[in-house]
Write a protein that holds these residues in place. Structure first.
Motif, mmCIF file in Angstrom:
data_model
loop_
_atom_site.group_PDB
_atom_site.id
_atom_site.type_symbol
_atom_site.label_atom_id
_atom_site.label_comp_id
_atom_site.label_asym_id
_atom_site.label_seq_id
_atom_site.Cartn_x
_atom_site.Cartn_y
_atom_site.Cartn_z
ATOM 1 N N LYS A 193 35.903 33.677 33.224
ATOM 2 C CA LYS A 193 36.792 32.937 34.121
ATOM 3 C C LYS A 193 36.755 33.546 35.522
ATOM 4 O O LYS A 193 36.626 32.830 36.520
ATOM 5 N N ASN A 194 36.850 34.875 35.597
ATOM 6 C CA ASN A 194 36.792 35.544 36.891
ATOM 7 C C ASN A 194 35.448 35.317 37.586
ATOM 8 O O ASN A 194 35.395 35.171 38.812
ATOM 9 N N THR A 253 38.197 44.152 46.899
ATOM 10 C CA THR A 253 39.519 43.821 47.449
ATOM 11 C C THR A 253 40.463 43.342 46.350
ATOM 12 O O THR A 253 41.634 43.723 46.309
ATOM 13 N N ILE A 254 39.951 42.533 45.446
ATOM 14 C CA ILE A 254 40.788 41.966 44.388
ATOM 15 C C ILE A 254 41.125 42.998 43.319
ATOM 16 O O ILE A 254 42.275 43.109 42.881
ATOM 17 N N PHE A 255 40.134 43.790 42.894
ATOM 18 C CA PHE A 255 40.327 44.699 41.765
ATOM 19 C C PHE A 255 40.526 46.160 42.160
ATOM 20 O O PHE A 255 40.776 46.995 41.290
ATOM 21 N N SER A 256 40.398 46.493 43.449
ATOM 22 C CA SER A 256 40.610 47.862 43.941
ATOM 23 C C SER A 256 39.787 48.886 43.164
ATOM 24 O O SER A 256 40.299 49.940 42.774
ATOM 25 N N ILE A 257 38.524 48.580 42.935
ATOM 26 C CA ILE A 257 37.668 49.459 42.141
ATOM 27 C C ILE A 257 37.512 50.819 42.818
ATOM 28 O O ILE A 257 37.748 51.865 42.202
ATOM 29 N N GLU A 258 37.106 50.808 44.084
ATOM 30 C CA GLU A 258 36.834 52.079 44.769
ATOM 31 C C GLU A 258 38.089 52.932 44.908
ATOM 32 O O GLU A 258 38.054 54.142 44.653
ATOM 33 N N LYS A 259 39.179 52.327 45.290
ATOM 34 C CA LYS A 259 40.421 53.071 45.462
ATOM 35 C C LYS A 259 40.858 53.720 44.152
ATOM 36 O O LYS A 259 41.259 54.888 44.124
ATOM 37 N N PRO A 276 37.956 51.968 33.604
ATOM 38 C CA PRO A 276 38.563 50.632 33.643
ATOM 39 C C PRO A 276 39.698 50.616 34.654
ATOM 40 O O PRO A 276 40.567 51.472 34.628
ATOM 41 N N VAL A 277 39.676 49.671 35.562
ATOM 42 C CA VAL A 277 40.663 49.700 36.635
ATOM 43 C C VAL A 277 41.611 48.518 36.641
ATOM 44 O O VAL A 277 42.664 48.584 37.236
ATOM 45 N N ASN A 278 41.227 47.421 36.021
ATOM 46 C CA ASN A 278 42.086 46.244 36.086
ATOM 47 C C ASN A 278 41.530 45.221 35.122
ATOM 48 O O ASN A 278 40.329 45.037 35.070
ATOM 49 N N ASN A 279 42.370 44.593 34.376
ATOM 50 C CA ASN A 279 41.838 43.589 33.452
ATOM 51 C C ASN A 279 41.626 42.248 34.103
ATOM 52 O O ASN A 279 41.058 41.340 33.511
ATOM 53 N N GLY A 280 42.073 42.082 35.330
ATOM 54 C CA GLY A 280 41.793 40.868 36.093
ATOM 55 C C GLY A 280 42.386 39.606 35.530
ATOM 56 O O GLY A 280 42.020 38.505 35.923
ATOM 57 N N ASP A 281 43.283 39.718 34.578
ATOM 58 C CA ASP A 281 43.849 38.508 33.964
ATOM 59 C C ASP A 281 44.899 37.907 34.882
ATOM 60 O O ASP A 281 45.742 38.626 35.367
#
Length: 281
Positions: A193-194, A253-259, A276-281
């Motif tokens: 979906k993402n 920007t959406i998932f803030s991976i680097e931060k 794992p940084v965000n499930n993006g749901d």
């Protein structure tokens, strides 16, 4: 201890003369050129590693095309089945490749083979079947292009347009999928979906990424032995790096991976693991 010097052994641990150690990281073309200089050796190694994982499926696909062209039906089907089996490693290898390239892009510490193999193993179950689908669609598209070129004078233009459209859309979607697989813990439904939302929500960047992919694979398909050596040596890494740089800003920007990764690295110094940084749901 004397530092090694040379093209592949340059020391980038300390700022050079007149360089502020806190200077913001370069972006765009300047960052791309900087990576080419700093990580040229690693890009070559990564391309060679990726080629090792692709090689069995590539050979079997070529054998299938050859056997099918001389109408040895059962033997061609055998090679097709073996191709599907060999393609089981392509998804994990593609995920591991983008995992390493993203670390280069973020200027984070990495050990190429260690990080590649770790990402490969950790993502094997999640990306093996998607990798088979990915490789199979690429093979079908290559076969369709081959059919168009063989009958270019009498080709059905609707078939040609449909083929081109499928190639563009598929090339727009795939980099988002494998980047998420490398850095985000998600189920397949959320990831797919993402992938669709990101791809069509950032059409400009997605299309630029697709153009790079089409030019790369088109060159491989049309020029073949003329580009074989540069493709194997650095082409896989270079094309994937450009595509990653096209899609990285909106995804980060959406998932803030680097931060998130940098925050975790401060508390887990020296530990190289999938974060794992965000499930993006």
């Amino acid at each position: 201890m004397e530092k090694r010097k040379g093209f592949f052994w340059q020391n980038f641990d300390q700022p050079g003369p007149g360089v502020d150690p806190d200077e913001p990281r370069k972006k765009g073309v300047r960052r791309f050129l900087e990576l080419l200089v700093q990580d040229a050796g690693k890009l070559i190694k990564l391309s060679l590693i990726y080629q090792v994982f692709l090689l069995p499926a590539q050979v079997l696909f070529l054998l299938f095309v050859y056997m099918d062209s001389i109408q040895l039906g059962p033997i061609a089907l055998l090679f097709l089945g073996l191709f599907i089996i060999a393609a089981v490693v392509i998804g994990p290898a593609t995920t591991a490749r983008v995992y390493c390239l993203a670390k280069m892009l973020m200027d984070m510490p990495y050990f190429l083979w260690h990080d590649f193999w770790k990402a490969f193993k950790e993502n094997f179950r999640a990306t093996a079947i998607p990798g088979i689908v990915y490789a199979s669609i690429l093979a079908v598209q290559a076969y369709m292009v081959f059919a168009i070129l063989l009958s270019i004078e009498s080709v059905n233009y609707m078939f040609m347009v449909t083929t081109l459209f499928s190639i563009v859309v598929f090339s727009m979607l795939t980099p988002y999928y494998f980047l998420q697989a490398a850095y985000l813990e998600q189920n397949q439904r959320v990831r797919l979906k993402n992938t669709v939302y990101l791809s069509f929500g950032h059409l400009g960047r997605s299309f630029m990424s697709a153009v790079v992919d089409i030019v790369f694979w088109g060159s491989c398909f049309l020029l073949q032995e003329l580009v074989f050596l540069p493709v194997v040596l650095i082409g896989y890494s270079l094309s994937a790096l450009i595509r990653l740089m096209c899609i990285w800003p909106p995804v980060d920007t959406i998932f803030s991976i680097e931060k998130t990764l940098k925050a975790r690295s401060q508390t887990q110094l020296g530990e190289h693991e999938k974060a794992p940084v965000n499930n993006g749901d």
